[in-house]
Design a protein around this motif. Structure first.
Motif, short mmCIF file in Angstrom:
data_model
loop_
_atom_site.label_atom_id
_atom_site.label_comp_id
_atom_site.label_asym_id
_atom_site.label_seq_id
_atom_site.Cartn_x
_atom_site.Cartn_y
_atom_site.Cartn_z
N GLY A 66 -10.22 3.50 -4.30
CA GLY A 66 -8.77 2.52 -4.77
C GLY A 66 -9.79 1.28 -5.04
N TYR A 102 -2.61 2.32 -10.62
CA TYR A 102 -1.52 1.90 -9.76
C TYR A 102 0.18 2.73 -10.48
CZ TYR A 102 -3.99 0.88 -5.84
OH TYR A 102 -5.16 0.33 -4.37
N GLU A 106 1.71 3.32 -6.04
CA GLU A 106 1.27 3.72 -5.31
C GLU A 106 -0.11 4.71 -6.14
OE1 GLU A 106 1.71 8.34 -4.17
OE2 GLU A 106 3.72 7.01 -4.39
N LEU A 107 -1.21 4.58 -5.61
CA LEU A 107 -2.72 4.98 -6.67
C LEU A 107 -2.65 6.29 -6.66
CD1 LEU A 107 -5.99 4.83 -6.78
CD2 LEU A 107 -6.17 5.34 -4.98
N ALA A 139 -1.84 -2.32 -7.34
CA ALA A 139 -0.47 -1.80 -5.84
C ALA A 139 0.12 -3.14 -6.78
CB ALA A 139 -1.07 -1.88 -4.90
#
Length: 139
Positions: A66, A102, A106-107, A139
């Motif tokens: 991420g 994202y 959310e990744l 995010a």
């Protein structure tokens, strides 16, 4: 649970290709899901044969953590990274040119580029993510 769709991946690639044309570079863009599995790949005419492998490896590295692959490049000597490289069969390349994706905070995956300078790769990927509705690089 958010996910990255083929339509999302195609939008990222289209945006990245528009930026490539503007910059006059020839890249391959890979889009992977949160596990690092390939969703879509585009190698523009004239991009080197090796760029699909490199762009995908950068995207896998970014999706796994991420983080931008540039952030990972400065940390690749940490003991955990060789293990991840081995787990991914060499498809884990912590080198500038990929960004996480994202959706709804959310990744969901990452996009990676290869064929230009590391900064050109990242700039095209960023433009692709920005062009895709509902996606962001953080995010």
């Amino acid at each position: 649970m958010a996910s990255l769709t083929l339509a999302d991946a195609e939008s990222v690639i289209a945006g990245a290709c528009a930026k490539m044309e503007e910059m006059g570079v020839k890249l391959t863009i890979s889009v992977v899901d949160g596990r690092g599995d390939l969703i879509a790949l585009s190698r523009v005419d004239g991009a080197s044969w090796r760029t699909p492998y490199i762009s995908q490896g950068k995207a896998v590295a970014s999706a796994t953590w991420g983080l931008s692959s540039a952030d990972m490049a400065s940390r690749w000597t940490e003991p955990i990274f060789p293990g991840f490289m081995a787990m991914q069969g060499g498809r884990f390349i912590p080198s500038q040119g990929a960004l996480p994706i994202y959706k709804d905070g959310e990744l969901v995956g990452a996009a990676g580029g290869s064929g230009g300078t590391p900064q050109e790769d990242e700039d095209c990927v960023r433009a692709g993510i920005e062009a895709a509705a509902g996606l962001a690089e953080s995010a």
